[in-house]
Design a protein around this motif. Structure first.
Motif, PDB file in Angstrom:
ATOM      1  N   VAL A 259     -19.780-119.217  91.917  1.00 36.07           N
ATOM      2  CA  VAL A 259     -21.383-120.749  92.079  1.00 36.07           C
ATOM      3  C   VAL A 259     -22.871-119.674  92.268  1.00 36.07           C
ATOM      4  CG1 VAL A 259     -19.802-122.679  91.849  1.00 36.07           C
ATOM      5  CG2 VAL A 259     -20.334-120.817  93.820  1.00 36.07           C
ATOM      6  N   GLY A 260     -22.725-118.422  92.345  1.00 34.90           N
ATOM      7  CA  GLY A 260     -23.491-117.778  92.716  1.00 34.90           C
ATOM      8  C   GLY A 260     -22.875-116.076  92.352  1.00 34.90           C
ATOM      9  N   ALA A 261     -24.019-115.055  92.714  1.00 29.99           N
ATOM     10  CA  ALA A 261     -23.836-113.799  92.636  1.00 29.99           C
ATOM     11  C   ALA A 261     -22.334-112.880  93.198  1.00 29.99           C
ATOM     12  CB  ALA A 261     -24.575-112.242  93.114  1.00 29.99           C
ATOM     13  N   ALA A 262     -21.783-113.499  94.806  1.00 30.12           N
ATOM     14  CA  ALA A 262     -20.810-113.057  95.307  1.00 30.12           C
ATOM     15  C   ALA A 262     -19.828-114.049  95.804  1.00 30.12           C
ATOM     16  CB  ALA A 262     -21.359-112.304  95.974  1.00 30.12           C
ATOM     17  N   HIS A 263     -20.235-115.799  95.256  1.00 33.05           N
ATOM     18  CA  HIS A 263     -19.833-116.113  95.616  1.00 33.05           C
ATOM     19  C   HIS A 263     -18.790-117.258  94.066  1.00 33.05           C
ATOM     20  CE1 HIS A 263     -20.787-119.613  99.161  1.00 33.05           C
ATOM     21  NE2 HIS A 263     -19.585-120.561  98.579  1.00 33.05           N
ATOM     22  N   GLN A 264     -18.028-117.826  95.243  1.00 34.84           N
ATOM     23  CA  GLN A 264     -16.782-118.839  94.152  1.00 34.84           C
ATOM     24  C   GLN A 264     -16.123-119.117  94.964  1.00 34.84           C
ATOM     25  OE1 GLN A 264     -14.056-114.750  93.964  1.00 34.84           O
ATOM     26  NE2 GLN A 264     -13.633-115.290  91.997  1.00 34.84           N
ATOM     27  N   SER A 265     -15.643-120.616  93.899  1.00 34.94           N
ATOM     28  CA  SER A 265     -15.215-121.851  94.362  1.00 34.94           C
ATOM     29  C   SER A 265     -14.664-122.456  93.233  1.00 34.94           C
ATOM     30  CB  SER A 265     -17.031-123.091  95.132  1.00 34.94           C
ATOM     31  OG  SER A 265     -16.176-124.204  95.259  1.00 34.94           O
ATOM     32  N   ALA A 266     -13.488-123.735  94.147  1.00 37.74           N
ATOM     33  CA  ALA A 266     -12.636-124.175  93.227  1.00 37.74           C
ATOM     34  C   ALA A 266     -12.834-125.770  93.199  1.00 37.74           C
ATOM     35  CB  ALA A 266     -11.448-123.608  93.626  1.00 37.74           C
ATOM     36  N   CYS A 267     -13.728-126.146  93.296  1.00 35.87           N
ATOM     37  CA  CYS A 267     -14.909-127.374  93.262  1.00 35.87           C
ATOM     38  C   CYS A 267     -15.101-128.051  92.615  1.00 35.87           C
ATOM     39  CB  CYS A 267     -14.918-127.447  94.718  1.00 35.87           C
ATOM     40  SG  CYS A 267     -16.225-128.973  94.279  1.00 35.87           S
ATOM     41  N   LEU A 268     -14.738-128.848  91.238  1.00 35.05           N
ATOM     42  CA  LEU A 268     -15.938-129.445  90.287  1.00 35.05           C
ATOM     43  C   LEU A 268     -16.999-129.535  90.598  1.00 35.05           C
ATOM     44  CD1 LEU A 268     -13.055-131.412  88.550  1.00 35.05           C
ATOM     45  CD2 LEU A 268     -13.643-129.161  88.129  1.00 35.05           C
ATOM     46  N   LEU A 269     -17.540-130.403  92.492  1.00 31.48           N
ATOM     47  CA  LEU A 269     -18.783-130.550  92.487  1.00 31.48           C
ATOM     48  C   LEU A 269     -20.388-129.561  93.271  1.00 31.48           C
ATOM     49  CD1 LEU A 269     -17.725-133.778  93.881  1.00 31.48           C
ATOM     50  CD2 LEU A 269     -18.326-133.484  91.432  1.00 31.48           C
ATOM     51  N   ALA A 270     -19.416-128.029  93.049  1.00 34.03           N
ATOM     52  CA  ALA A 270     -20.069-126.861  93.660  1.00 34.03           C
ATOM     53  C   ALA A 270     -21.023-126.882  93.188  1.00 34.03           C
ATOM     54  CB  ALA A 270     -18.890-125.677  93.363  1.00 34.03           C
ATOM     55  N   GLU A 271     -21.474-127.935  92.343  1.00 37.14           N
ATOM     56  CA  GLU A 271     -22.560-126.724  91.571  1.00 37.14           C
ATOM     57  C   GLU A 271     -24.231-128.227  92.325  1.00 37.14           C
ATOM     58  OE1 GLU A 271     -24.043-124.578  90.811  1.00 37.14           O
ATOM     59  OE2 GLU A 271     -22.506-122.753  89.701  1.00 37.14           O
ATOM     60  N   ASP A 272     -23.308-129.435  91.988  1.00 35.01           N
ATOM     61  CA  ASP A 272     -23.988-130.687  92.868  1.00 35.01           C
ATOM     62  C   ASP A 272     -23.859-130.673  94.636  1.00 35.01           C
ATOM     63  OD1 ASP A 272     -24.333-131.029  89.452  1.00 35.01           O
ATOM     64  OD2 ASP A 272     -22.072-132.211  90.080  1.00 35.01           O
ATOM     65  N   LEU A 273     -23.280-130.315  94.617  1.00 33.57           N
ATOM     66  CA  LEU A 273     -23.662-130.680  96.348  1.00 33.57           C
ATOM     67  C   LEU A 273     -24.295-130.650  97.887  1.00 33.57           C
ATOM     68  CD1 LEU A 273     -19.710-128.591  97.872  1.00 33.57           C
ATOM     69  CD2 LEU A 273     -20.310-131.012  97.674  1.00 33.57           C
ATOM     70  N   ALA A 274     -25.036-130.894  98.348  1.00 36.25           N
ATOM     71  CA  ALA A 274     -25.962-130.857  98.527  1.00 36.25           C
ATOM     72  C   ALA A 274     -26.409-130.088  99.320  1.00 36.25           C
ATOM     73  CB  ALA A 274     -26.225-132.635  99.535  1.00 36.25           C
ATOM     74  N   PRO A 275     -27.374-128.954 100.279  1.00 29.64           N
ATOM     75  CA  PRO A 275     -27.615-128.161 100.832  1.00 29.64           C
ATOM     76  C   PRO A 275     -27.301-128.313 102.464  1.00 29.64           C
ATOM     77  CG  PRO A 275     -29.740-129.413  99.940  1.00 29.64           C
ATOM     78  CD  PRO A 275     -28.802-129.461  99.287  1.00 29.64           C
ATOM     79  N   TYR A 276     -26.278-127.307 102.617  1.00 34.69           N
ATOM     80  CA  TYR A 276     -25.166-128.064 104.140  1.00 34.69           C
ATOM     81  C   TYR A 276     -26.088-128.298 104.811  1.00 34.69           C
ATOM     82  CZ  TYR A 276     -21.761-127.334 107.982  1.00 34.69           C
ATOM     83  OH  TYR A 276     -20.404-127.448 108.855  1.00 34.69           O
ATOM     84  N   PRO A 277     -26.147-129.295 105.668  1.00 35.60           N
ATOM     85  CA  PRO A 277     -26.710-129.748 106.692  1.00 35.60           C
ATOM     86  C   PRO A 277     -26.533-128.946 108.176  1.00 35.60           C
ATOM     87  CG  PRO A 277     -25.210-132.185 106.208  1.00 35.60           C
ATOM     88  CD  PRO A 277     -25.339-130.831 105.173  1.00 35.60           C
ATOM     89  N   GLY A 278     -25.063-128.547 108.405  1.00 40.55           N
ATOM     90  CA  GLY A 278     -24.575-128.170 108.983  1.00 40.55           C
ATOM     91  C   GLY A 278     -25.380-127.022 109.362  1.00 40.55           C
ATOM     92  N   ALA A 279     -25.813-125.862 108.041  1.00 41.04           N
ATOM     93  CA  ALA A 279     -26.065-124.479 108.588  1.00 41.04           C
ATOM     94  C   ALA A 279     -26.789-124.236 109.955  1.00 41.04           C
ATOM     95  CB  ALA A 279     -26.312-123.380 107.225  1.00 41.04           C
ATOM     96  N   GLN A 280     -27.718-124.859 109.911  1.00 43.66           N
ATOM     97  CA  GLN A 280     -29.259-124.767 111.008  1.00 43.66           C
ATOM     98  C   GLN A 280     -28.210-125.135 112.710  1.00 43.66           C
ATOM     99  OE1 GLN A 280     -32.771-126.124 110.766  1.00 43.66           O
ATOM    100  NE2 GLN A 280     -33.557-125.816 112.274  1.00 43.66           N
ATOM    101  N   LYS A 281     -27.947-126.151 112.746  1.00 47.05           N
ATOM    102  CA  LYS A 281     -27.634-126.477 113.584  1.00 47.05           C
ATOM    103  C   LYS A 281     -26.563-126.315 114.279  1.00 47.05           C
ATOM    104  CE  LYS A 281     -28.110-131.375 112.982  1.00 47.05           C
ATOM    105  NZ  LYS A 281     -27.946-132.838 113.513  1.00 47.05           N
ATOM    106  N   ALA A 282     -25.306-124.896 113.161  1.00 45.92           N
ATOM    107  CA  ALA A 282     -23.787-123.876 113.722  1.00 45.92           C
ATOM    108  C   ALA A 282     -24.439-123.045 114.823  1.00 45.92           C
ATOM    109  CB  ALA A 282     -23.330-124.211 111.998  1.00 45.92           C
ATOM    110  N   GLU A 283     -25.569-122.118 113.452  1.00 43.52           N
ATOM    111  CA  GLU A 283     -26.514-121.100 114.281  1.00 43.52           C
ATOM    112  C   GLU A 283     -27.526-121.696 115.679  1.00 43.52           C
ATOM    113  OE1 GLU A 283     -27.792-117.547 114.483  1.00 43.52           O
ATOM    114  OE2 GLU A 283     -26.447-118.482 112.786  1.00 43.52           O
TER     115      GLU A 283
END
Length: 342
Positions: A315-339
């Motif tokens: 699902v990217g240059a160095a990213h793999q996923s076993a999810c049928l909806l991987a390309e359709d998932l909304a941007p992860y809203p927790g990334a900024q808060k987690a940082e």
């Protein structure tokens, strides 16, 4: 990361499965019931690159420890292959054991209580002919120094040490045969929180100083966040996502990974991403769900997920996923808060 920059694989598993046939009790035998088959691993593909720390994470029962046992040759897979770079065909069991060493979860049970630390190390150094006999004590002292212990440890028994010290001894023992790979199976989960950080720092320094390749197994993503270069996420016997650590935390492409990240304790009582909270236990490995094995617990599953069994795909240059909806998932809203929470 480009192909030219990617280090070669030092260890690779392809299509690994492990099934256990569970016997029947007397009543079930009389009734003519069939044997049950437990699928601990179901088609695992994974590679460990030279000089990296690869974290393997997932809930208890996901198959992490079974894979570790296969890698150190203490159990055989039902099918699939394990390839070790540079290992010649027909290599002996001793040579395989020297190249891939394991550090266990419970350091006390992994150490022989009847042997002193010096005797344990001497036994390995002699068996594998690492140094001449006259140099064994000096080599043992060097190994202990590498893990932050002093010479007087040689004459003591495992019962005389704390949990953190025992784990350092276990690591020194693993290093004694000069392996290419360390498989660390939950090596800090049995230790006090105050000790965990020092052991993680030790693994980090060993990887940097010795160029070791380390497969670091954990059930908590927070433990490996600042240690690993890449993360592989396992669920019910399969790898469901693989990515570089920073990419995985910023842009997880599987709902299970998002839920694991969201479960990391934070100072704030507010959840980072309530959408990906999951409830309940994983399904029984005796009865794996049809379609995507995560769909019974997935908050975004659709009908297609119940029918189709997704393979691990890019699902990217160095990213793999076993999810049928991987390309359709909304941007992860927790990334900024987690940082911000770190």
């Amino acid at each position: 990361m480009s192909t030219a920059q990617t280090p070669p694989a030092v260890l690779r598993v392809s299509g690994i499965t492990k099934a256990y046939r569970v016997g029947r009790g007397l009543i079930r035998r009389v009734a003519g019931a069939q044997h049950n088959t437990l699928k601990a691993l179901d088609g695992v593909d994974l590679e460990l690159r030279r000089g990296e720390v690869l974290a393997l994470v997932g809930e208890s029962g996901s198959g992490k420890s079974t894979l570790a046992k296969i890698l150190v040759n203490s159990t055989t897979p039902t099918s699939g292959t394990v390839e070790e770079a540079g290992l010649k065909a027909g290599a002996t069991r001793r040579e395989r054991a020297r190249r891939v060493q394991m550090v266990f979860q419970d350091p006390y049970s992994s150490l022989n209580p009847r042997l002193t630390v010096g005797s344990m190390l001497a036994e390995l150094l002699t068996l594998h002919r690492i140094v001449p006999r006259k140099e064994i004590r000096q080599e043992s002292i060097r190994l202990l120094g590498r893990v932050g212990l002093r010479e007087d440890v040689l004459d003591a028994y495992p019962s005389q040490f704390s949990g953190g010290q025992r784990q350092r001894i276990a690591i020194a023992r693993a290093l004694a045969v000069r392996p290419d790979v360390l498989v660390a199976d939950e090596p800090v989960s049995a230790l006090d929180v105050s000790v965990q950080a020092t052991i993680l720092d030790l693994f980090r320094s060993l990887q940097a100083e010795l160029g070791l390749s380390i497969l670091f197994i954990a059930h908590n993503l927070a433990v490996v966040q600042h240690l690993s270069q890449r993360v592989a996420v396992m669920y019910l016997g399969r790898i469901v996502e693989v990515a570089e650590t920073a990419e995985l935390f910023a842009n997880p492409r599987h709902p299970y990974t998002r839920a694991l990240i969201d479960s990391i304790p934070r100072m704030s009582a507010e959840s980072v991403n309530d959408l990906f909270d999951i409830e309940g236990e994983p399904p029984s490995p005796f009865d794996v769900p049809s379609g995507c094995r995560f769909h019974p617990r997935c908050p975004v599953a659709v009908d297609r997920c119940r029918r189709e069994d997704p393979a691990l795909m890019r699902v990217g240059a160095a990213h793999q996923s076993a999810c049928l909806l991987a390309e359709d998932l909304a941007p992860y809203p927790g990334a900024q808060k987690a940082e911000e929470a770190r």
